[in-house]
Scaffold this motif. Structure first.
Motif, PDB file in Angstrom:
ATOM      1  N   PHE A  92     128.166  -0.174  77.744  1.00  0.00           N
ATOM      2  CA  PHE A  92     128.653  -0.794  77.387  1.00  0.00           C
ATOM      3  C   PHE A  92     129.377  -1.239  75.897  1.00  0.00           C
ATOM      4  N   VAL A  93     128.657  -0.267  74.945  1.00  0.00           N
ATOM      5  CA  VAL A  93     128.857   0.501  73.603  1.00  0.00           C
ATOM      6  C   VAL A  93     130.195   1.613  74.153  1.00  0.00           C
ATOM      7  N   ARG A  94     130.456   2.205  74.970  1.00  0.00           N
ATOM      8  CA  ARG A  94     131.454   2.743  75.445  1.00  0.00           C
ATOM      9  C   ARG A  94     132.716   1.937  75.501  1.00  0.00           C
ATOM     10  N   LYS A  95     132.497   1.405  76.583  1.00  0.00           N
ATOM     11  CA  LYS A  95     133.537   0.300  76.844  1.00  0.00           C
ATOM     12  C   LYS A  95     134.477  -1.092  75.963  1.00  0.00           C
ATOM     13  N   ASN A  96     132.912  -1.713  75.506  1.00  0.00           N
ATOM     14  CA  ASN A  96     132.968  -3.036  75.034  1.00  0.00           C
ATOM     15  C   ASN A  96     132.984  -2.659  73.862  1.00  0.00           C
ATOM     16  N   ILE A  97     133.143  -2.491  73.142  1.00  0.00           N
ATOM     17  CA  ILE A  97     133.041  -1.798  71.644  1.00  0.00           C
ATOM     18  C   ILE A  97     133.975  -0.441  71.251  1.00  0.00           C
ATOM     19  N   ALA A  98     133.564   0.743  71.352  1.00  0.00           N
ATOM     20  CA  ALA A  98     134.378   1.266  70.935  1.00  0.00           C
ATOM     21  C   ALA A  98     135.805   1.689  71.663  1.00  0.00           C
ATOM     22  N   GLU A 100     137.355  -0.402  72.851  1.00  0.00           N
ATOM     23  CA  GLU A 100     138.304  -2.091  72.826  1.00  0.00           C
ATOM     24  C   GLU A 100     139.101  -1.838  71.976  1.00  0.00           C
ATOM     25  N   GLN A 101     137.702  -1.572  70.355  1.00  0.00           N
ATOM     26  CA  GLN A 101     138.413  -1.826  68.830  1.00  0.00           C
ATOM     27  C   GLN A 101     139.845  -0.670  67.964  1.00  0.00           C
ATOM     28  N   LEU A 102     138.270   0.498  69.291  1.00  0.00           N
ATOM     29  CA  LEU A 102     139.043   1.990  68.640  1.00  0.00           C
ATOM     30  C   LEU A 102     140.120   2.719  69.192  1.00  0.00           C
ATOM     31  N   GLY A 103     140.621   2.658  70.487  1.00  0.00           N
ATOM     32  CA  GLY A 103     141.063   2.694  72.167  1.00  0.00           C
ATOM     33  C   GLY A 103     140.909   3.875  72.039  1.00  0.00           C
ATOM     34  N   GLU A 104     141.147   5.194  73.575  1.00  0.00           N
ATOM     35  CA  GLU A 104     140.023   6.044  74.176  1.00  0.00           C
ATOM     36  C   GLU A 104     139.954   7.035  72.941  1.00  0.00           C
ATOM     37  N   LEU A 114     127.888   5.217  66.861  1.00  0.00           N
ATOM     38  CA  LEU A 114     127.786   4.211  66.997  1.00  0.00           C
ATOM     39  C   LEU A 114     126.601   3.816  68.449  1.00  0.00           C
ATOM     40  N   THR A 115     127.202   4.534  69.488  1.00  0.00           N
ATOM     41  CA  THR A 115     125.647   4.447  70.424  1.00  0.00           C
ATOM     42  C   THR A 115     124.173   4.805  69.577  1.00  0.00           C
ATOM     43  N   THR A 116     124.011   5.251  69.156  1.00  0.00           N
ATOM     44  CA  THR A 116     123.030   5.115  67.816  1.00  0.00           C
ATOM     45  C   THR A 116     122.557   4.674  67.316  1.00  0.00           C
ATOM     46  N   ILE A 117     123.628   3.653  66.592  1.00  0.00           N
ATOM     47  CA  ILE A 117     123.602   2.414  65.928  1.00  0.00           C
ATOM     48  C   ILE A 117     123.133   0.782  66.813  1.00  0.00           C
ATOM     49  N   PHE A 118     123.983   1.172  67.742  1.00  0.00           N
ATOM     50  CA  PHE A 118     123.686   0.223  68.833  1.00  0.00           C
ATOM     51  C   PHE A 118     121.804   0.471  69.167  1.00  0.00           C
ATOM     52  N   THR A 267     130.859  -2.190  62.215  1.00  0.00           N
ATOM     53  CA  THR A 267     131.049  -0.516  61.625  1.00  0.00           C
ATOM     54  C   THR A 267     132.262  -0.113  62.876  1.00  0.00           C
ATOM     55  N   THR A 268     132.847  -0.296  63.769  1.00  0.00           N
ATOM     56  CA  THR A 268     133.747   0.180  64.399  1.00  0.00           C
ATOM     57  C   THR A 268     135.113  -0.942  64.266  1.00  0.00           C
ATOM     58  N   VAL A 269     135.190  -2.073  63.138  1.00  0.00           N
ATOM     59  CA  VAL A 269     135.844  -2.664  62.951  1.00  0.00           C
ATOM     60  C   VAL A 269     136.489  -2.354  61.900  1.00  0.00           C
ATOM     61  N   TYR A 270     135.180  -1.823  61.482  1.00  0.00           N
ATOM     62  CA  TYR A 270     135.756  -1.138  59.577  1.00  0.00           C
ATOM     63  C   TYR A 270     136.572   0.228  59.382  1.00  0.00           C
ATOM     64  N   ILE A 271     136.213   0.981  60.966  1.00  0.00           N
ATOM     65  CA  ILE A 271     136.253   2.046  61.012  1.00  0.00           C
ATOM     66  C   ILE A 271     137.860   2.037  61.629  1.00  0.00           C
ATOM     67  N   GLN A 272     138.137   1.105  62.096  1.00  0.00           N
ATOM     68  CA  GLN A 272     139.377   0.534  62.347  1.00  0.00           C
ATOM     69  C   GLN A 272     140.536   0.170  61.617  1.00  0.00           C
ATOM     70  N   LEU A 273     140.009  -0.345  60.824  1.00  0.00           N
ATOM     71  CA  LEU A 273     140.754  -1.093  60.093  1.00  0.00           C
ATOM     72  C   LEU A 273     140.975   0.380  58.660  1.00  0.00           C
ATOM     73  N   ALA A 274     139.988   1.154  58.956  1.00  0.00           N
ATOM     74  CA  ALA A 274     140.052   2.172  57.656  1.00  0.00           C
ATOM     75  C   ALA A 274     141.032   3.500  58.665  1.00  0.00           C
ATOM     76  N   LEU A 275     141.598   3.430  59.587  1.00  0.00           N
ATOM     77  CA  LEU A 275     142.086   4.711  60.485  1.00  0.00           C
ATOM     78  C   LEU A 275     143.669   4.147  60.763  1.00  0.00           C
ATOM     79  N   ALA A 276     143.532   2.212  60.325  1.00  0.00           N
ATOM     80  CA  ALA A 276     144.795   1.551  60.555  1.00  0.00           C
ATOM     81  C   ALA A 276     145.981   1.794  60.452  1.00  0.00           C
TER      82      ALA A 276
END
Lengths: 279, 76
Positions: A92-98, A100-104, A114-118, A267-276
């Motif tokens: 769930f964390v891997r597919k639906n969060i990581a 989906e937002q950050l790419g493979e 992310l898994t630890t946090i969740f 957290t994922t979205v913030y990382i994604q925005l920083a990487l964009a």
């Protein structure tokens, strides 16, 4: 802070002493200290619950990973029920969060964090409705602050690693804004990106748990009051508050899951925005 | 009848403050969800993507209510 606490304590004592209904107060979250009073390692109920959850999580994940390893080595293709549970929740964390937002690629990079946090947040939240524990490990600000700090450091690290100093300039001086407006835009951007992000992460989690716990205490202490102290017709209200307490317990399960999801997602979205790449 | 005490209220004014602070986020969350439902009704295949955005929107809007809830503990 101390002012507010002492005020609330007095109010609670005043109400409790005349045999009437005693409303829950913020003291719920500062229970009696059990050991090491006065040192940095004060143990009370909430700390013990946190330690318990941590142990439970370590044991659970150790069992899961040894199970995964064993079935991988022996080429067992059909997972057992226990293994399937682990696969579904980790996926769930891997597919639906990581992913989906950050790419493979980037998703795999940040997946352990992310898994630890969740799972840490989910485990700590869910103790709020487990009988005899009855208070969430995240309902005192310490743990959420640590997690928010980790998220904060991570997204800044991700941005700086990829864009170097351009990460800060791109965030503070967004492109496409007339030069004169930077007087207004830069302070707002600084406030919202580097101050409000971690603060709201920590506050959202804590305040949700505090509000949920207070609601439950309110419902059940009202039930107790109506059943045993109220007179005549008013006893009937107890049934109503009891049903509400039960409904809120179910609601709390949803909230504890949702808060873990939202915290990880943000957290994922913030990382994604920083990487964009667009800045 | 005591004229000075026709309608006495006791309690903390901060409660009223929190009530006011909850109005905005309440409307905001309502708007976010209603628009998401509308969009999903128009384009059901985007549902999962829209839901993620919806949770983000709710999380940001709701933060205001939670800051309101935290304020009395800090400033009173």
């Amino acid at each position: 802070m101390i002012n507010a606490l002492s005020l609330l304590t007095q109010a609670a004592y005043a109400e409790a002493s005349d045999g009437g209904f005693s409303a829950p107060s913020i003291d719920e979250f500062y229970p009696q200290v059990i050991a090491f009073q006065g040192t940095w390692f004060e143990l009370d109920r909430i700390m013990l619950i946190r330690l318990l959850v941590m142990t439970a999580l370590i044991v659970l994940f150790w069992l899961w990973s040894s199970k995964f390893k064993k079935s991988y080595k022996n080429n067992i293709l059909v997972p057992s029920r226990f293994q399937l549970m682990g696969e579904i929740s980790l996926n769930f964390v891997r597919k639906n969060i990581a992913h989906e937002q950050l790419g493979e690629k980037d998703g795999e990079r940040f997946l352990p964090l992310l898994t630890t946090i969740f799972f840490l947040i989910l485990g700590m939240n869910i103790t709020g409705i487990i009988p005899f524990l009855n208070i969430a490990g995240t309902s005192r600000i310490g743990l959420p602050v640590v997690l928010a700090a980790v998220a904060y450091v991570t997204f800044i690290y991700a941005g700086v690693r990829k864009h170097r100093m351009k990460f800060f300039t791109a965030n503070l001086f967004p492109a496409g804004v007339p030069k004169a407006f930077y007087v207004l835009v830069t302070p707002i951007e600084f406030l919202s990106t580097f101050i409000l992000r971690p603060v709201t992460l920590a506050l959202r989690l804590t305040m949700n748990m505090i509000a949920g716990h207070l609601l439950l205490v309110l419902c059940f202490s009202a039930t107790q009051f109506f059943f045993f102290n109220a007179e005549g017709f008013f006893k009937l209200f107890g049934a109503g508050t009891f049903v509400f307490g039960f409904a809120f317990t179910v609601f709390e399960i949803l909230v504890s899951f949702l808060q873990a999801y939202v915290f990880t997602l943000l957290t994922t979205v913030y990382i994604q925005l920083a990487l964009a790449d667009e800045h | 009848m005591d004229v000075n005490n026709i309608a006495e209220l006791s309690g903390n004014i901060a409660v009223v403050g929190y009530g006011l602070a909850a109005i905005g986020p309440g409307i905001g969350v309502g708007l976010v969800v209603s628009k998401t439902i509308e969009s999903i009704a128009r384009q059901p295949e985007l549902a999962s993507k829209l839901q993620v955005t919806m949770w983000l929107g709710i999380a940001f809007t709701e933060a205001l209510a939670l800051i309101g809830l935290a304020t009395p503990f800090i400033f009173v």
